[in-house]
Design an enzyme around this catalytic site. Structure first.
Site, PDB file in Angstrom:
ATOM      1  N   HIS A  51      -2.493  -3.525 -34.698  1.00 40.87           N
ATOM      2  CA  HIS A  51      -3.521  -4.214 -33.921  1.00 40.87           C
ATOM      3  C   HIS A  51      -4.667  -4.654 -34.812  1.00 40.87           C
ATOM      4  O   HIS A  51      -4.869  -4.118 -35.896  1.00 40.87           O
ATOM      5  CB  HIS A  51      -4.015  -3.336 -32.759  1.00 40.87           C
ATOM      6  CG  HIS A  51      -4.665  -2.059 -33.181  1.00 40.87           C
ATOM      7  ND1 HIS A  51      -5.953  -1.722 -32.818  1.00 40.87           N
ATOM      8  CD2 HIS A  51      -4.215  -1.026 -33.931  1.00 40.87           C
ATOM      9  CE1 HIS A  51      -6.259  -0.535 -33.321  1.00 40.87           C
ATOM     10  NE2 HIS A  51      -5.222  -0.087 -34.001  1.00 40.87           N
ATOM     11  N   HIS A  74      -7.965  -4.375 -24.827  1.00 40.98           N
ATOM     12  CA  HIS A  74      -7.602  -4.400 -26.244  1.00 40.98           C
ATOM     13  C   HIS A  74      -6.097  -4.611 -26.299  1.00 40.98           C
ATOM     14  O   HIS A  74      -5.376  -4.151 -25.417  1.00 40.98           O
ATOM     15  CB  HIS A  74      -8.002  -3.091 -26.931  1.00 40.98           C
ATOM     16  CG  HIS A  74      -7.690  -3.090 -28.391  1.00 40.98           C
ATOM     17  ND1 HIS A  74      -8.248  -4.000 -29.262  1.00 40.98           N
ATOM     18  CD2 HIS A  74      -6.858  -2.315 -29.133  1.00 40.98           C
ATOM     19  CE1 HIS A  74      -7.780  -3.779 -30.472  1.00 40.98           C
ATOM     20  NE2 HIS A  74      -6.930  -2.760 -30.428  1.00 40.98           N
ATOM     21  N   CYS A  89      -8.177  -9.745 -30.814  1.00 40.87           N
ATOM     22  CA  CYS A  89      -6.936  -8.961 -30.891  1.00 40.87           C
ATOM     23  C   CYS A  89      -5.820  -9.570 -30.042  1.00 40.87           C
ATOM     24  O   CYS A  89      -4.644  -9.484 -30.411  1.00 40.87           O
ATOM     25  CB  CYS A  89      -7.191  -7.508 -30.486  1.00 40.87           C
ATOM     26  SG  CYS A  89      -7.894  -7.323 -28.833  1.00 40.87           S
TER      27      CYS A  89
END
Length: 174
Positions: A37, A25, A115
């Site tokens: 994010h 991530h 992301c």
């Protein structure tokens, strides 16, 4: 550079790569202990295998959270992965642009808008995802290996099949 646990001090504009086990991530550090994010609904620090469900999502929310909340017990590292390829945008511009997206729902696609794409576009003005590229390369490699394997089996089958026919022909002549 190997991942670390909570001992690196990021600077505003740094990309943060968080190792979730099976995927990474990504967030961008904006200072004072906070990151921004792009988070699908299943993305959070303690989601475990459930977080892999993000591949099924088509929307995600841009969030501002404390770095430690996003990282949880996972390992992370500062990874400005494209600095050798692109000039990073000015830090003020990165942070201003990131804040514009806060609380917005954006289209999410693991292959075209995840992301990592989000944070690399903020830092460099170019949306790129190394993990997608690696997954595609691995997939292509596996596909090539499978085709080679199938080709080898077909070749072996053809050779063995022709030997069997030769032996049958010899038996019939006797």
């Amino acid at each position: 550079m190997a991942p670390t646990k909570h001992d690196q001090k990021p600077e505003p504009g740094d990309l943060i790569e968080i190792f979730r086990g099976g995927y990474q991530h990504w967030a961008i550090y904006i200072g004072n202990g906070f990151v921004i994010h792009l988070a699908p609904p299943s993305e959070h620090a303690d989601a475990g295998a459930y977080s892999m469900m993000s591949v099924l999502c088509d929307k995600a929310i841009v969030k501002k959270e404390e770095l430690w909340t996003v990282v949880g017990n996972d390992e992370y590292r500062i990874n400005n992965l494209l600095d050798n390829k692109y000039e990073p945008r000015p830090v003020g511009e990165i942070i201003r642009e990131a804040r514009k997206f806060l609380a917005k729902e954006l289209p999410y696609c693991v292959f075209r808008g995840n992301c990592e794409h989000f944070v690399t576009e903020l830092r460099y003005g170019k949306p790129e995802s190394r993990q997608v590229r690696q997954a595609v390369n691995i997939g292509v490699g596996v596909g090539v290996m499978a085709m080679v394997g199938i080709g080898a089996l077909a070749f072996a089958s053809a050779i063995l099949g022709s030997r069997d026919k030769e032996q049958q022909t010899k038996r019939m002549k006797k």
